[in-house]
Write an enzyme that holds these catalytic residues in place. Sequence first.
Site, PDB file in Angstrom:
ATOM      1  N   TYR A  95     -13.237   2.976  -2.478  1.00 42.00           N
ATOM      2  CA  TYR A  95     -11.949   2.383  -2.869  1.00 42.00           C
ATOM      3  C   TYR A  95     -10.899   3.474  -3.080  1.00 42.00           C
ATOM      4  CZ  TYR A  95      -8.707  -0.322  -5.863  1.00 42.00           C
ATOM      5  OH  TYR A  95      -7.613  -0.934  -6.411  1.00 42.00           O
TER       6      TYR A  95
ATOM      7  N   ASP B 292      -6.601 -13.373   7.314  1.00 44.01           N
ATOM      8  CA  ASP B 292      -7.424 -12.271   6.828  1.00 44.01           C
ATOM      9  C   ASP B 292      -6.780 -11.010   7.397  1.00 44.01           C
ATOM     10  OD1 ASP B 292      -9.386 -10.230   6.701  1.00 44.01           O
ATOM     11  OD2 ASP B 292     -10.963 -11.746   6.581  1.00 44.01           O
ATOM     12  N   VAL B 293      -6.425 -10.069   6.540  1.00 36.16           N
ATOM     13  CA  VAL B 293      -5.681  -8.895   7.031  1.00 36.16           C
ATOM     14  C   VAL B 293      -6.520  -7.993   7.941  1.00 36.16           C
ATOM     15  CG1 VAL B 293      -4.007  -8.797   5.132  1.00 36.16           C
ATOM     16  CG2 VAL B 293      -6.142  -7.485   4.963  1.00 36.16           C
TER      17      VAL B 293
ATOM     18  N   GLY C 139      -6.238  -6.385  -1.211  1.00 37.86           N
ATOM     19  CA  GLY C 139      -7.181  -5.284  -1.404  1.00 37.86           C
ATOM     20  C   GLY C 139      -8.484  -5.752  -2.007  1.00 37.86           C
TER      21      GLY C 139
ATOM     22  N   GLY D  83      -3.203 -12.940  -8.678  1.00 34.26           N
ATOM     23  CA  GLY D  83      -3.126 -11.589  -9.218  1.00 34.26           C
ATOM     24  C   GLY D  83      -1.752 -10.947  -9.051  1.00 34.26           C
ATOM     25  N   ILE D  84      -1.771  -9.650  -8.750  1.00 33.07           N
ATOM     26  CA  ILE D  84      -0.531  -8.882  -8.633  1.00 33.07           C
ATOM     27  C   ILE D  84       0.351  -9.453  -7.516  1.00 33.07           C
ATOM     28  CG2 ILE D  84       0.390  -6.616  -7.971  1.00 33.07           C
ATOM     29  CD1 ILE D  84      -2.102  -5.365  -9.392  1.00 33.07           C
TER      30      ILE D  84
ATOM     31  N   ASN E 293      -1.580 -14.834  -3.063  1.00 35.08           N
ATOM     32  CA  ASN E 293      -1.987 -16.123  -3.652  1.00 35.08           C
ATOM     33  C   ASN E 293      -2.503 -16.012  -5.074  1.00 35.08           C
ATOM     34  OD1 ASN E 293      -4.035 -14.726  -2.231  1.00 35.08           O
ATOM     35  ND2 ASN E 293      -5.395 -16.477  -2.424  1.00 35.08           N
TER      36      ASN E 293
HETATM   37  P1  NDP Z   1      -7.253  -9.766  -6.879  1.00 31.10           P
HETATM   38  O1  NDP Z   1      -8.694  -9.525  -6.606  1.00 31.10           O
HETATM   39  O2  NDP Z   1      -6.833 -10.614  -8.008  1.00 31.10           O
HETATM   40  O3  NDP Z   1      -6.513 -10.289  -5.554  1.00 31.10           O
HETATM   41  C1  NDP Z   1      -6.736  -9.671  -4.325  1.00 31.10           C
HETATM   42  C2  NDP Z   1      -5.809 -10.256  -3.308  1.00 31.10           C
HETATM   43  O4  NDP Z   1      -6.081  -9.637  -2.046  1.00 31.10           O
HETATM   44  C3  NDP Z   1      -6.042 -11.763  -3.121  1.00 31.10           C
HETATM   45  O5  NDP Z   1      -4.830 -12.374  -2.804  1.00 31.10           O
HETATM   46  C4  NDP Z   1      -6.982 -11.780  -1.927  1.00 31.10           C
HETATM   47  O6  NDP Z   1      -6.954 -12.977  -1.194  1.00 31.10           O
HETATM   48  C5  NDP Z   1      -6.399 -10.658  -1.104  1.00 31.10           C
HETATM   49  N1  NDP Z   1      -7.330 -10.167  -0.093  1.00 31.10           N
HETATM   50  C6  NDP Z   1      -8.462  -9.464  -0.283  1.00 31.10           C
HETATM   51  N2  NDP Z   1      -9.050  -9.212   0.904  1.00 31.10           N
HETATM   52  C7  NDP Z   1      -8.275  -9.779   1.854  1.00 31.10           C
HETATM   53  C8  NDP Z   1      -8.337  -9.861   3.259  1.00 31.10           C
HETATM   54  N3  NDP Z   1      -9.346  -9.313   3.978  1.00 31.10           N
HETATM   55  N4  NDP Z   1      -7.343 -10.515   3.904  1.00 31.10           N
HETATM   56  C9  NDP Z   1      -6.329 -11.067   3.231  1.00 31.10           C
HETATM   57  N5  NDP Z   1      -6.212 -11.043   1.900  1.00 31.10           N
HETATM   58  C10 NDP Z   1      -7.177 -10.395   1.222  1.00 31.10           C
HETATM   59  O7  NDP Z   1      -6.637  -8.307  -7.000  1.00 31.10           O
HETATM   60  P2  NDP Z   1      -5.395  -7.716  -7.795  1.00 31.10           P
HETATM   61  O8  NDP Z   1      -4.299  -8.691  -7.845  1.00 31.10           O
HETATM   62  O9  NDP Z   1      -5.914  -7.104  -9.014  1.00 31.10           O
HETATM   63  O10 NDP Z   1      -5.043  -6.523  -6.800  1.00 31.10           O
HETATM   64  C11 NDP Z   1      -3.974  -6.545  -5.887  1.00 31.10           C
HETATM   65  C12 NDP Z   1      -3.840  -5.144  -5.317  1.00 31.10           C
HETATM   66  O11 NDP Z   1      -3.622  -4.235  -6.386  1.00 31.10           O
HETATM   67  C13 NDP Z   1      -5.094  -4.666  -4.603  1.00 31.10           C
HETATM   68  O12 NDP Z   1      -4.732  -3.914  -3.478  1.00 31.10           O
HETATM   69  C14 NDP Z   1      -5.767  -3.787  -5.640  1.00 31.10           C
HETATM   70  O13 NDP Z   1      -6.565  -2.807  -5.039  1.00 31.10           O
HETATM   71  C15 NDP Z   1      -4.569  -3.193  -6.341  1.00 31.10           C
HETATM   72  N6  NDP Z   1      -4.826  -2.710  -7.680  1.00 31.10           N
HETATM   73  C16 NDP Z   1      -5.313  -3.542  -8.663  1.00 31.10           C
HETATM   74  C17 NDP Z   1      -5.554  -3.045  -9.908  1.00 31.10           C
HETATM   75  C18 NDP Z   1      -6.091  -3.869 -11.026  1.00 31.10           C
HETATM   76  O14 NDP Z   1      -6.443  -3.297 -12.071  1.00 31.10           O
HETATM   77  N7  NDP Z   1      -6.162  -5.177 -10.916  1.00 31.10           N
HETATM   78  C19 NDP Z   1      -5.302  -1.629 -10.246  1.00 31.10           C
HETATM   79  C20 NDP Z   1      -4.778  -0.865  -9.143  1.00 31.10           C
HETATM   80  C21 NDP Z   1      -4.555  -1.402  -7.922  1.00 31.10           C
HETATM   81  P3  NDP Z   1      -8.048 -14.152  -1.531  1.00 31.10           P
HETATM   82  O15 NDP Z   1      -7.625 -14.784  -2.820  1.00 31.10           O
HETATM   83  O16 NDP Z   1      -7.902 -15.071  -0.391  1.00 31.10           O
HETATM   84  O17 NDP Z   1      -9.381 -13.484  -1.627  1.00 31.10           O
END
Ligand code: NDP
Length: 234
Positions: free
Chosen positions: A140, A48-49, A77, A13-14, A11
């Site tokens: 992490y 929620d995962v 994540g 970010g990445i 929803n």
């Molecule tokens: P964001 O914080 O922007 O987004 C995190 C995403 O994970 C959201 O969609 C969030 O959903 C979802 N999420 C978190 N916890 C849960 C849960 N318990 N159940 C379901 N969904 C969940 O993160 P990024 O886009 O930056 O990161 C995406 C992935 O990339 C992650 O795994 C992160 O660790 C990894 N990553 C990111 C980096 C960075 O610099 N940004 C670098 C390296 C890796 P919701 O919106 O509902 O909370």
Amino acid sequence: MPRTALVLGGNRGIGLAVARRLADRGDRVAVSHRTGEPPEGLFGVRCDVTDPEAVTAAYARVKEELGPVEVLVVNAGITRDRLFVSMTQEDFEAPLHTNLVSTLHTVKPALRGMMRARWGRIVLVSSTVALSGAVGQTNYAASKAGLIGFGRSLALEVARHGITVNVVAPGYTDTDMVAAMPEAERTSLLATVPMGRMAAPEEVAGAVAYLTGEDAGYVTGTVLQVDGGVAMGH
Ligand code: NDP
């Protein structure tokens, strides 16, 4: 050939960039969202995962609407940064549960259909810190390093079923996760990036698109670093 894809945490970010990229190439894309509404134009399933029942229900909804999942992107994540010396049990376990332990119930339901179809693509979103380590990220980094061992082991188990399992390890990417860091920390981290800038989420999505596409049929068990050169260690 259009495939059915599920992006966990799609929803924002990445994850959102990946979902849009796969939709643009014609895949039938579902995104999971834990909070809020699904992004415009994409089919959303709330879950929620860390909740196995919610994940099972989400898979059932995706199958009903779009068919069995052929492409799975494990992207949801969290971080819970603290120096290890002051880390509580809860702080330590939260990223491990969301980022690693949940794969038991997020990946398994996709495998059966992929095995039946003798075709599948799984991408796990790890991080460069899995390999480099980072101050305040023992929890992490352990979860993201765990994903690499998990992914490579699973890749071996399913290779003969036509299923590939690969890991994408992004560096600093311009999303809410990095925006939450203190400015000074962000500046000093950027100084370690040979390219001198963060990745755009779309640049990580490009790597995921390749690994989940038809062209990557003979690529499995790899860790693709999308980190502006950080992994070279200079
Ligand atoms: P964001 O914080 O922007 O987004 C995190 C995403 O994970 C959201 O969609 C969030 O959903 C979802 N999420 C978190 N916890 C849960 C849960 N318990 N159940 C379901 N969904 C969940 O993160 P990024 O886009 O930056 O990161 C995406 C992935 O990339 C992650 O795994 C992160 O660790 C990894 N990553 C990111 C980096 C960075 O610099 N940004 C670098 C390296 C890796 P919701 O919106 O509902 O909370």
